[in-house]
Scaffold this active site. Structure first.
Site, PDB file in Angstrom:
ATOM      1  N   PHE A   8       0.260  -0.993  -0.131  1.00 26.32           N
ATOM      2  CA  PHE A   8       0.284  -0.241   0.040  1.00 26.32           C
ATOM      3  C   PHE A   8       0.666   1.241  -0.125  1.00 26.32           C
ATOM      4  CE2 PHE A   8      -2.627  -2.741   2.720  1.00 26.32           C
ATOM      5  CZ  PHE A   8      -3.279  -3.806   1.654  1.00 26.32           C
ATOM      6  N   ALA A  59       4.879   3.595  -1.140  1.00 30.09           N
ATOM      7  CA  ALA A  59       5.352   3.515  -1.919  1.00 30.09           C
ATOM      8  C   ALA A  59       6.797   4.926  -0.905  1.00 30.09           C
ATOM      9  CB  ALA A  59       5.534   4.730  -3.040  1.00 30.09           C
ATOM     10  N   TRP A  60       8.067   4.089  -1.127  1.00 29.20           N
ATOM     11  CA  TRP A  60       8.766   5.189  -0.333  1.00 29.20           C
ATOM     12  C   TRP A  60      10.141   4.932  -0.958  1.00 29.20           C
ATOM     13  CZ3 TRP A  60       9.271   3.502   5.528  1.00 29.20           C
ATOM     14  CH2 TRP A  60       9.268   1.929   5.643  1.00 29.20           C
ATOM     15  N   ASN A  61      11.379   5.615  -0.250  1.00 27.06           N
ATOM     16  CA  ASN A  61      13.015   5.548  -0.637  1.00 27.06           C
ATOM     17  C   ASN A  61      13.412   6.023  -0.178  1.00 27.06           C
ATOM     18  OD1 ASN A  61      11.766   6.031  -4.117  1.00 27.06           O
ATOM     19  ND2 ASN A  61      11.827   8.038  -4.052  1.00 27.06           N
ATOM     20  N   HIS A 117      22.650  23.733  -0.760  1.00 29.79           N
ATOM     21  CA  HIS A 117      22.889  23.232   0.334  1.00 29.79           C
ATOM     22  C   HIS A 117      23.324  24.721   1.279  1.00 29.79           C
ATOM     23  CE1 HIS A 117      26.910  22.906  -1.221  1.00 29.79           C
ATOM     24  NE2 HIS A 117      27.724  23.138  -0.087  1.00 29.79           N
ATOM     25  N   ASP A 132      26.685  26.072   4.593  1.00 31.26           N
ATOM     26  CA  ASP A 132      27.994  25.035   4.974  1.00 31.26           C
ATOM     27  C   ASP A 132      27.587  25.089   6.321  1.00 31.26           C
ATOM     28  OD1 ASP A 132      28.662  24.520   2.824  1.00 31.26           O
ATOM     29  OD2 ASP A 132      29.805  25.705   2.200  1.00 31.26           O
ATOM     30  N   HIS A 167      32.706  23.012   8.854  1.00 29.34           N
ATOM     31  CA  HIS A 167      32.474  22.763   7.638  1.00 29.34           C
ATOM     32  C   HIS A 167      34.455  23.121   7.115  1.00 29.34           C
ATOM     33  CE1 HIS A 167      32.816  21.482   3.075  1.00 29.34           C
ATOM     34  NE2 HIS A 167      32.617  22.776   2.791  1.00 29.34           N
ATOM     35  N   HIS A 194      34.855  30.027   2.469  1.00 31.67           N
ATOM     36  CA  HIS A 194      34.447  29.788   3.669  1.00 31.67           C
ATOM     37  C   HIS A 194      35.796  29.567   4.739  1.00 31.67           C
ATOM     38  CE1 HIS A 194      33.805  26.683   0.564  1.00 31.67           C
ATOM     39  NE2 HIS A 194      33.239  25.577   0.842  1.00 31.67           N
TER      40      HIS A 194
HETATM   41  C1  23J Z   1      35.065  20.961   0.231  1.00 33.96           C
HETATM   42  C2  23J Z   1      36.201  20.894   0.367  1.00 33.96           C
HETATM   43  C3  23J Z   1      36.512  22.183  -0.670  1.00 33.96           C
HETATM   44  C4  23J Z   1      35.288  23.104  -0.493  1.00 33.96           C
HETATM   45  C5  23J Z   1      33.952  22.362  -0.959  1.00 33.96           C
HETATM   46  C6  23J Z   1      33.833  21.021   0.183  1.00 33.96           C
HETATM   47  C7  23J Z   1      32.652  23.425  -0.970  1.00 33.96           C
HETATM   48  O1  23J Z   1      32.831  24.004  -2.072  1.00 33.96           O
HETATM   49  C8  23J Z   1      31.351  23.185  -0.368  1.00 33.96           C
HETATM   50  O2  23J Z   1      30.231  22.977  -0.222  1.00 33.96           O
HETATM   51  O3  23J Z   1      31.647  23.030   0.644  1.00 33.96           O
HETATM   52  S1  23J Z   1      35.680  24.120  -1.775  1.00 33.96           S
HETATM   53 MN    MN Z   2      29.354  23.185   1.060  1.00 32.62          MN
END
Ligand code: 23J
Ligand code: MN
Length: 261
Positions: free
Chosen positions: A62, A64-66, A77, A79, A83, A212
């Site tokens: 019954f 559906a799923w993934n 996304h 950061d 990170h 970053h």
């Molecule tokens: C890992 C290493 C270098 C970078 C990145 C990830 C990204 O751009 C990210 O998606 O954070 S530059």
């Molecule tokens: Mn990233």
């Protein structure tokens, strides 16, 4: 009307259509463009996989799923500070520990679409940002700043999106001084429409990958692969960018949204 709270007014404006919700995320699937680092440098994030568990069949009559195989830094996304090595010591620098107030805020949209179309290596400088402020108003503390390049129009093709040649990737982004200036204004974070928050040429900057390095050193956030920034005003929209609550996560795919009057 006057006795209504701001949030109740917002709710009514959403229902009436006076406030629109703009989708700032790209599609997530096996064809989503992913970052390619130089092969000697690192392991890359794997392609997104969507595996069917059942779809009204013997494995689930019954339902559906993934299940998904997906990197934290895949598609549109977020950061988190952890990170990057410069942000490694912040106790709240993980997706599950950031205060949710930080996921919602005013957004400044700097239109670099013409410059990026003319030069894929275009770099946004602090002087560009100051000129933008003179025209549109000052960037305030706690606000998001995003760079509109219309790079999302390339996202149907990883080759076009990454724009690599023998010299490496060619995609627009900020200079070191640009990020330093934005941090001096007290921004909460910086967003790009490209594969990451930094320019394709950022590996050769000092420090390397300044968005970053400097944002996360300041316990601030990044947004990558944002879509549809051409639908936002320069000022006045509210950005919602909430990562999944991954335990000790360094980032997360997001359904980025903007509220626009
Ligand atoms: C890992 C290493 C270098 C970078 C990145 C990830 C990204 O751009 C990210 O998606 O954070 S530059
Ligand atoms: Mn990233």
């Amino acid at each position: 009307m006057n006795d209504q709270s701001i949030v109740a007014k917002l709710g009514a404006a959403l229902l009436s259509g006076d406030v629109r919700v703009v989708d700032l995320s790209g599609a997530l699937g096996p064809d989503t463009p992913l970052l390619k680092l130089p092969p000697d440098l690192a392991v890359d994030t794997p392609k997104i996989e969507v595996h069917k568990i059942s779809e009204y069949d013997n494995d689930g009559p019954f339902w559906a799923w993934n299940w998904l195989k997906i990197g934290e830094h895949s598609g549109t996304h977020f950061d988190a500070p952890h990170h990057w090595i410069t942000g490694k010591d912040f106790e709240d620098g993980y997706t599950d520990k950031i205060a949710p107030q930080n996921f919602v805020g005013p957004v400044n949209v700097i239109d670099c679409s013409r410059e990026a179309a003319e030069d894929p290596d275009f770099l946004l400088t602090a002087d560009h940002v100051k000129a933008w402020e003179a025209e549109h108003g000052e960037i305030g503390e706690g606000e998001w700043v995003v760079m509109r390049t219309d790079w999302d129009k390339r996202a149907h093709s990883e080759a076009e999106f990454l724009n690599m040649d023998e010299n490496g990737p060619h995609s627009p982004g900020p200079t070191v001084e640009c990020i330093e200036y934005l941090l001096s204004k007290g921004i909460i974070g910086w967003g790009s429409q490209c594969i990451g928050t930094d320019a394709g040429s950022a590996g050769g900057m000092e420090p390397p990958f300044p968005a970053h390095n400097l944002l996360h050193k300041a316990n601030k956030y990044g947004l990558a692969s944002l879509a549809n920034l051409d639908q936002l005003p320069p000022k006045g929209a509210v950005l919602i960018a909430a990562p999944l609550k991954i335990v000790n996560g360094t980032g997360s795919p997001i359904r980025a949204l903007a509220l626009v009057q």
